[in-house]
Scaffold this active site. Structure first.
Site, PDB file in Angstrom:
ATOM      1  N   HIS A   1       0.858  -1.198   0.000  1.00 36.73           N
ATOM      2  CA  HIS A   1       0.000   0.000   0.000  1.00 36.73           C
ATOM      3  C   HIS A   1       0.892   1.245   0.000  1.00 36.73           C
ATOM      4  CE1 HIS A   1      -3.849   2.037   0.381  1.00 36.73           C
ATOM      5  NE2 HIS A   1      -3.137   2.957   1.022  1.00 36.73           N
ATOM      6  N   ALA A   2       0.613   2.161  -0.934  1.00 32.28           N
ATOM      7  CA  ALA A   2       1.499   3.313  -1.136  1.00 32.28           C
ATOM      8  C   ALA A   2       1.588   4.196   0.110  1.00 32.28           C
ATOM      9  CB  ALA A   2       0.982   4.149  -2.306  1.00 32.28           C
TER      10      ALA A   2
ATOM     11  N   HIS B   1       0.085  11.954  -5.516  1.00 33.30           N
ATOM     12  CA  HIS B   1      -0.422  11.996  -4.143  1.00 33.30           C
ATOM     13  C   HIS B   1       0.728  11.828  -3.141  1.00 33.30           C
ATOM     14  CE1 HIS B   1      -3.361  11.058  -0.875  1.00 33.30           C
ATOM     15  NE2 HIS B   1      -2.372  10.307  -0.444  1.00 33.30           N
ATOM     16  N   GLU B   2       1.535  10.809  -3.370  1.00 26.11           N
ATOM     17  CA  GLU B   2       2.623  10.521  -2.415  1.00 26.11           C
ATOM     18  C   GLU B   2       3.653  11.641  -2.394  1.00 26.11           C
ATOM     19  OE1 GLU B   2       2.151   8.394  -0.270  1.00 26.11           O
ATOM     20  OE2 GLU B   2       0.514   7.355  -1.259  1.00 26.11           O
TER      21      GLU B   2
ATOM     22  N   HIS C   1       2.795  14.429  -0.160  1.00 23.13           N
ATOM     23  CA  HIS C   1       3.207  14.237   1.241  1.00 23.13           C
ATOM     24  C   HIS C   1       4.682  14.632   1.406  1.00 23.13           C
ATOM     25  CE1 HIS C   1      -0.422  12.267   2.628  1.00 23.13           C
ATOM     26  NE2 HIS C   1      -0.293  11.220   1.834  1.00 23.13           N
TER      27      HIS C   1
ATOM     28  N   GLU D   1      -3.372  14.880   3.039  1.00 19.69           N
ATOM     29  CA  GLU D   1      -3.849  14.002   1.964  1.00 19.69           C
ATOM     30  C   GLU D   1      -4.261  14.780   0.712  1.00 19.69           C
ATOM     31  OE1 GLU D   1      -3.301  10.984   2.141  1.00 19.69           O
ATOM     32  OE2 GLU D   1      -2.934  10.801   4.297  1.00 19.69           O
TER      33      GLU D   1
ATOM     34  N   HIS E   1      -6.576   0.362   5.594  1.00 20.64           N
ATOM     35  CA  HIS E   1      -6.504   1.306   6.714  1.00 20.64           C
ATOM     36  C   HIS E   1      -7.128   0.787   8.000  1.00 20.64           C
ATOM     37  CE1 HIS E   1      -5.801   3.417   3.003  1.00 20.64           C
ATOM     38  NE2 HIS E   1      -5.347   4.467   3.650  1.00 20.64           N
TER      39      HIS E   1
ATOM     40  N   TYR F   1      -9.243  11.417   4.201  1.00 19.49           N
ATOM     41  CA  TYR F   1      -9.350  11.361   2.729  1.00 19.49           C
ATOM     42  C   TYR F   1     -10.651  12.000   2.247  1.00 19.49           C
ATOM     43  CZ  TYR F   1      -5.633   7.945   3.409  1.00 19.49           C
ATOM     44  OH  TYR F   1      -4.480   7.316   3.802  1.00 19.49           O
TER      45      TYR F   1
HETATM   46  O1  X8Z Z   1      -4.176   5.368   1.193  1.00 15.27           O
HETATM   47  C1  X8Z Z   1      -4.116   6.222   0.337  1.00 15.27           C
HETATM   48  C2  X8Z Z   1      -2.771   6.729  -0.150  1.00 15.27           C
HETATM   49  C3  X8Z Z   1      -1.744   6.711   0.904  1.00 15.27           C
HETATM   50  S1  X8Z Z   1      -1.966   7.939   2.098  1.00 15.27           S
HETATM   51  C4  X8Z Z   1      -2.296   5.853  -1.278  1.00 15.27           C
HETATM   52  N1  X8Z Z   1      -5.258   6.686  -0.246  1.00 15.27           N
HETATM   53  C5  X8Z Z   1      -6.572   6.210   0.159  1.00 15.27           C
HETATM   54  C6  X8Z Z   1      -6.786   4.767  -0.244  1.00 15.27           C
HETATM   55  O2  X8Z Z   1      -6.003   4.234  -1.028  1.00 15.27           O
HETATM   56  O3  X8Z Z   1      -7.754   4.163   0.211  1.00 15.27           O
HETATM   57  C7  X8Z Z   1      -5.341   7.729  -1.255  1.00 15.27           C
HETATM   58  C8  X8Z Z   1      -6.783   7.807  -1.626  1.00 15.27           C
HETATM   59  C9  X8Z Z   1      -7.555   7.101  -0.553  1.00 15.27           C
HETATM   60 ZN    ZN Z   2      -1.786   9.859   1.453  1.00 13.53          ZN
END
Ligand code: X8Z
Ligand code: ZN
Length: 611
Positions: free
Chosen positions: A351-352, A381-382, A385, A409, A509, A519
C-alpha cells in the site's frame, strides 16, 4: 510510517490559552507538584520534543525495514520499536498532565495537545498491554500485506496489486466475484485481533482522559470532537445530491452492461462491478459509462504505455510538476532509498505511502507502482506528502505535520487536478487537447474517481468511531459495516456475508489503524485549493480545464501554507492560501456543475436512490 499513523490535536485560537483539562476521575494522573510554572511547561515541552524527534527517527527506520522486508524478525523488531515509541508518548503525556489548567503561551499549549495525538492507537501505561497492542498492530498489518487469492486447488495465487489489475480491466462478472470473495477472506482471521486492539486502545484513550479512541481521532481538528462529526456530516450533505446523481447514472449503465438481474435498478450496486476492490473509485469502468456520442476519452493508462513510461519516469514526471511550481527537486537519496516497484524476492507492504525518515531531507516513497493512470495519480499523491514534509521541516518537532490530516492528503491530489488534457499535451503524452464538447465526458471521468469516493471516505471512520465507542458490538461488526456501505455508498456485497466475516479487514486502513476521514476532507479541500490557485492565476475558464503547471507565483503562495505545518490551527493555514477559514464543498460543486446538470437530464424518469 509517521505520515499515516499520526494524529494531531486541536487547540483554541487565542494567543494565551488554558490547556483544556482532559483528566477524568480515576485516570492515571499522578500527584502533581504544587503550582507548576509556565517556564516549567515550556522546558518540559522542549525536552519532550527532543526526545520525540530522536525516537521518531529510530522508529521510522525500523518501520521502513519491516515494511520493505517482511519477515518474522523484522515484524518482531518493528513491534518492539513501536511499543517503545508508544510508551514514550504515553509517559510524556502522563507527565504533561501537571500543566493542565495553567495559562500557557499558545504554541506551548498547542504542542501539549499535539503530544496526545502522536499515536493513533493510544497505549496504556501498563507495559504488558503496550506490548500486546504493538504486537496486534504488527500482526494485523502482516495479515493484510501478505494476503493472496488462490484458486481452490491452491494454484494461480495473486497478490493484491495483481488483483487490482484484474479489477481495473476485467468485465467478467464471475471472475470479479471470485476475486472479491477471495480477497475478503483476508479479514476473517483478523476479527478477534481487531476486537482486542480496540479494547486496549480504548484503555489507552481513557488514560488520556477521553471516553474512547474514536474521540481521540476526532480531536485533531481545532474544534470539539462532537463539532467535528457534525462538520463532516455537513460537508457530506453538500455533496450527497451529486453522488446520488452519479450513482443513478452509473447503475443504469451497469444494468445495460451486465443485465438488470445482476444490477437491479432500484437497489444498491453490487460492489465488485465498479472497477475497484472497495468500489471506492470508479474511474476504471469509465468505458462502461462513457456517453455514446463522446469522441474524447483521455485514457491515461494508454497514453503512458504508448509513450513508454516506466515507474521511474512516472515519478520524475510528478516531481517535475512540483519543481515547476518552484519547489526544490527531490534529493538524490529519494531515488536511492525509495521502493518504487514491488521487489521480486520478498514480502513487502505494497500500500502506497510517503516517508519522512529524519525530519530533514531523507524523504522516500514506498509503492508497488505499475504503469497505469491510477498509479500516476497515486505518485502525485505521495509526492504531495513528501513536499509537504520537506516544506515544514524547519518547524519544531510537534509542528512537523499537516495543518490537519486532510491537508496532508490533499496536497498531491490538488497538484494532480492540474494534470489536465492541456498539461498532458505539454508533457507530450497527448497530441491535442479535446475540444470543449468533450467537457462532460472529461468531468464524468473525473467524477467517477473524485465524487464516487466521497461516501466511502466518510463511512470507514463512521464505522470505527462506533466500534470504539461500543455502539457497534463485535458480533455486529460485519453487519454494521454493510449497513453503512449500503446507506452511504449504495453498494451491496456480491456474495452472502455472515458474522464470521470481517470485511472491514479487507481494506488496508482498518488493519493498519490509519484514520480515514482525512481522505474525505482531502477530496473537498483539494478543490478548494484548486479553485483558489486558479483564481490567483487569473484563470477564467471552466475549473476542470485550469492547470497551474509552471506557475511559480502560485507555487510560492502554496509553499507558504505548507511551511506553516501544524504550527497554527488549520483555519489559519487555509486562509493563508484560499482566503477562507472554512472547509466547504462549493468549489467541488462548482467544478462539477456542468456534469450535475447533464446527469440530472440523463436520470430523468429514473427512480434514483436505493432505500
Ligand atoms: O491510502 C491512500 C494513499 C496513501 S496515504 C495511497 N489513499 C486512500 C486509499 O487508497 O484508500 C489515497 C486515496 C484514498
Ligand atoms: Zn496519502
Amino acid at each position: 510510517m509517521r505520515i499515516t499513523k499520526h494524529l494531531r490535536a486541536g487547540v483554541a485560537l487565542s494567543a494565551m490559552i488554558i490547556l483544556a483539562a482532559c483528566g477524568q476521575p480515576g485516570d492515571k494522573q499522578t500527584a502533581a507538584p504544587a503550582k507548576p510554572t509556565v517556564e516549567e511547561a515550556t522546558a518540559f515541552i522542549t525536552k519532550a520534543e527532543a526526545e520525540l524527534g530522536a525516537a521518531r527517527e529510530k522508529a521510522s527506520r525500523t518501520a521502513w525495514v519491516q515494511n520493505t522486508y517482511i519477515t518474522p524478525d523484522t515484524l518482531a523488531l518493528a513491534a518492539d520499536s513501536n511499543a517503545s515509541y508508544s510508551a514514550l508518548v504515553s509517559r510524556l503525556t502522563a507527565e504533561s498532565k501537571r500543566f493542565v489548567g495553567l495559562e500557557l503561551p499558545a504554541d506551548v499549549a498547542r504542542k501539549l495537545n499535539l503530544l496526545r495525538m502522536e499515536t493513533a492507537l493510544p497505549s496504556p501505561a501498563d507495559p504488558a498491554l503496550n506490548k500486546e497492542l504493538a504486537e496486534l498492530d504488527a500482526k494485523l498489518g502482516e495479515l493484510y500485506a501478505t494476503g493472496k487469492v488462490c484458486r481452490d486447488d491452491g494454484s494461480d495465487c495473486l497478490t493484491l496489486d495483481e488483483i487490482d489489475d484484474v479489477f481495473r480491466t476485467s468485465r467478467d462478472e464471475k471472475e470479479l466475484k471470485r476475486l472479491w470473495a477471495g480477497w475478503h477472506k483476508v479479514g476473517q482471521e483478523m476479527k478477534p485481533l481487531y476486537q482486542r486492539e480496540v479494547e486496549i486502545a480504548n484503555i489507552g484513550a481513557k488514560e488520556l482522559g477521553l471516553p474512547d479512541a474514536g474521540t481521540l481521532w476526532r480531536s485533531g481538528y481545532d474544534m470539539p470532537p462532537e463539532a467535528f462529526e457534525q462538520e463532516a456530516d455537513r460537508l457530506w450533505g453538500q455533496v450527497k445530491p451529486l453522488y446520488t446523481a452519479l450513482h443513478c447514472y452509473a447503475r443504469t449503465k451497469l444494468g445495460e452492461k451486465y443485465g438488470t438481474d445482476v444490477v437491479p435498478q432500484d437497489k444498491p450496486i453490487p460492489a465488485h462491478l465498479l472497477g475497484n476492490m472497495w468500489a471506492q473509485e470508479w474511474g476504471n469502468i469509465y468505458d462502461l459509462v462513457a456517453p455514446k456520442q463522446a469522441a474524447t476519452n483521455v485514457d491515461v493508462t494508454k497514453l503512458l504505455v504508448k509513450a513508454g513510461y516506466d515507474p521511474i519516469k512516472m515519478t520524475k514526471t510528478a516531481e517535475g510538476f512540483f519543481t515547476g511550481l518552484g519547489f526544490e527537486p527531490l534529493p538524490q537519496t529519494f531515488w536511492e532509498r525509495s521502493q518504487i516497484t514491488r521487489p521480486r524476492d520478498r514480502e513487502v507492504v505494497c500500500h502506497a505511502s510517503a516517508w519522512d525518515i529524519d525530519d530533514k531531507d531523507d524523504i522516500r516513497i514506498k509503492m508497488c507502482m505499475r504503469v497505469n493512470g491510477d498509479d500516476f495519480q497515486t505518485v502525485h499523491h505521495e509526492l504531495g506528502h513528501n513536499f509537504y514534509q520537506r516544506a515544514y521541516k524547519a518547524q519544531s518537532t510537534l509542528f512537523r505535520n499537516g495543518a490537519n490530516d486532510g491537508f496532508h492528503e490533499a496536497i498531491g491530489d490538488f497538484i494532480a487536478l492540474s494534470v489536465t488534457p492541456g498539461y498532458l499535451v505539454k508533457l507530450g503524452l497527448l497530441d491535442k487537447e479535446p475540444s470543449t464538447e468533450g467537457d462532460v465526458p472529461l468531468l464524468l471521468q473525473q467524477a467517477m474517481d473524485k465524487v464516487a469516493f466521497l461516501p466511502f471516505g466518510l463511512l470507514i471512520d463512521k464505522w470505527r468511531w462506533n466500534v470504539f465507542n461500543g455502539n457497534i458490538k463485535p458480533e455486529d461488526y460485519n453487519k454494521a459495516w454493510w449497513d453503512l456501505r449500503t446507506k452511504y455508498q449504495g453498494v451491496s456485497s456480491p456474495v452472502e456475508r455472515t458474522a464470521a466475516d470481517f470485511d472491514p479487514g479487507a481494506k488496508n486502513h482498518v488493519p493498519t489503524s490509519v484514520p480515514y476521514v482525512r481522505y474525505f476532507l482531502a477530496r473537498i479541500l483539494q478543490f478548494q485549493f484548486h479553485k483558489a490557485a486558479c483564481d490567483q492565476a487569473g484563470f477564467t475558464g471552466p475549473l476542470h480545464r485550469c492547470s497551474i503547471a509552471g506557475n511559480a507565483e502560485v507555487g510560492a503562495k502554496f509553499k507558504a501554507m505548507l511551511e506553516m505545518g501544524a504550527s497554527k490551527p488549520w483555519p489559519e493555514a487555509l486562509k493563508t492560501f484560499t482566503g477562507t477559514d472554512q472547509m466547504d464543498a462549493s468549489a467541488m460543486l462548482a467544478y462539477f456543475a456542468p456534469l450535475k446538470e447533464w446527469l440530472d437530464k440523463q436520470n430523468e424518469g429514473k427512480s434514483c436512490g436505493w432505500e
